[in-house]
Design an enzyme around this catalytic site. Sequence first.
Site, short mmCIF file in Angstrom:
data_model
loop_
_atom_site.label_atom_id
_atom_site.label_comp_id
_atom_site.label_asym_id
_atom_site.label_seq_id
_atom_site.Cartn_x
_atom_site.Cartn_y
_atom_site.Cartn_z
N SER A 22 0.85 -1.19 0.00
CA SER A 22 0.00 0.00 0.00
C SER A 22 0.88 1.24 0.00
O SER A 22 1.69 1.44 0.92
CB SER A 22 -0.89 0.03 1.25
OG SER A 22 -1.34 1.36 1.45
N HIS A 47 -1.02 -1.25 -4.36
CA HIS A 47 -2.33 -0.92 -3.77
C HIS A 47 -2.39 0.59 -3.54
O HIS A 47 -1.56 1.15 -2.81
CB HIS A 47 -2.48 -1.68 -2.45
CG HIS A 47 -3.80 -1.53 -1.78
ND1 HIS A 47 -4.93 -2.23 -2.17
CD2 HIS A 47 -4.19 -0.76 -0.75
CE1 HIS A 47 -5.95 -1.91 -1.37
NE2 HIS A 47 -5.53 -1.02 -0.50
N ASP A 49 -4.40 3.64 -2.17
CA ASP A 49 -5.48 3.99 -1.24
C ASP A 49 -5.98 5.40 -1.50
O ASP A 49 -5.28 6.38 -1.23
CB ASP A 49 -4.97 3.89 0.21
CG ASP A 49 -4.90 2.45 0.67
OD1 ASP A 49 -3.87 2.06 1.26
OD2 ASP A 49 -5.87 1.71 0.44
N MET A 51 -8.51 8.30 -0.53
CA MET A 51 -9.34 8.73 0.60
C MET A 51 -9.88 10.13 0.32
O MET A 51 -9.16 10.99 -0.19
CB MET A 51 -8.50 8.74 1.88
CG MET A 51 -7.94 7.37 2.25
SD MET A 51 -7.01 7.45 3.81
CE MET A 51 -6.41 5.77 3.91
N HIS A 80 -8.10 1.27 -4.32
CA HIS A 80 -9.04 1.06 -3.21
C HIS A 80 -9.72 2.39 -2.94
O HIS A 80 -9.10 3.30 -2.38
CB HIS A 80 -8.24 0.57 -1.99
CG HIS A 80 -9.06 0.39 -0.76
ND1 HIS A 80 -8.49 0.20 0.48
CD2 HIS A 80 -10.41 0.36 -0.56
CE1 HIS A 80 -9.45 0.06 1.39
NE2 HIS A 80 -10.61 0.16 0.79
N MET A 82 -11.79 4.61 -0.98
CA MET A 82 -12.45 4.88 0.30
C MET A 82 -13.12 6.24 0.16
O MET A 82 -12.66 7.26 0.72
CB MET A 82 -11.42 4.85 1.44
CG MET A 82 -10.95 3.44 1.76
SD MET A 82 -9.48 3.39 2.79
CE MET A 82 -8.22 3.56 1.51
N MET A 151 -11.52 -5.78 4.99
CA MET A 151 -10.74 -4.83 5.78
C MET A 151 -10.41 -5.48 7.12
O MET A 151 -11.30 -5.91 7.85
CB MET A 151 -11.53 -3.55 6.00
CG MET A 151 -11.76 -2.71 4.73
SD MET A 151 -10.26 -2.29 3.86
CE MET A 151 -9.41 -1.28 5.08
N ASP A 187 -6.74 -6.38 3.94
CA ASP A 187 -6.17 -5.04 3.88
C ASP A 187 -6.14 -4.40 5.26
O ASP A 187 -7.18 -4.04 5.81
CB ASP A 187 -7.03 -4.17 2.92
CG ASP A 187 -6.42 -2.83 2.65
OD1 ASP A 187 -7.08 -1.98 2.03
OD2 ASP A 187 -5.26 -2.61 3.06
#
Length: 241
Positions: A22, A47, A49, A51, A80, A82, A151, A187
């Site tokens: 990540s 990965h 992330d 956000m 991913h 979020m 998660m 994750d």
Amino acid sequence: MVNESLGTRATASDQQVYIAPSILSADFSRLGEECRALVDAGCDWIHVDVMDGHFVPDITFGPKMCSSLRKHVDCIVDVHLMVSPAERMVESFADAGADVITVHIEAGPHMFRTCQRIRELGKMVGIAVNPGTSAAMIAEYLNLVDLVCIMTVNPGAGGQGFIRSQLNKIRQVKEMLANRNVYIEVDGGITANNSAEVFDAGANVLVAGTAILGDGSTSGVAEYRKNMNAIRRAALSRFTA
Ligand code: DX5
Ligand code: ZN
């Protein structure tokens, strides 16, 4: 089910585990360099992330960062999201070169439609579930997705502790998927100390930030390779014992 252009995929029983660092734990001032180092160190996926400061408190980056990173890596870019709402973001990340686009089932009332949209865009479809969401919630998604992300921390930050209760959820999802060709990704809080347990429970994509990149202090190909190999070796330990 799986986007064949990315090649056939193994299932957990094939002793194949995919390590997905990540980049949330990377030095954001050198993200391209860090991604190249992770690829050179032998990562299987990267990965990413994303956000939005709404679904989770922190903000990271958007599609422009993903398209910039795409130029530096030739492995699977695993985005991913979020974010909520998520639907308006999937097209821009598909255009930005994401290979997998994972959305949270908690991100809105029409996540099934959002997953259909990701499929229409020709990307691998991921559905993520938070620690407080039961496996039963994804029952209607099993024939639509290429990946289920479980998660093992509350989303929104790296460096948290692994939530052990999620081991049972991994086993439940594995059972629900039966012989479907779907990745099970874990994750959050994944280290060489728990990678065997999650792999033996059925997860075959292991996301790790802190355990591979440290808190941003460690860096470099050799360090990343050492850390990823430790996680991989431990995950496969039942086959090498
Ligand atoms: C958390 C992210 C995870 C996290 C993993 O919201 O989705 O990918 O960065 O980091 P570690 O491995 O440090 O828990
Ligand atoms: Zn993540």
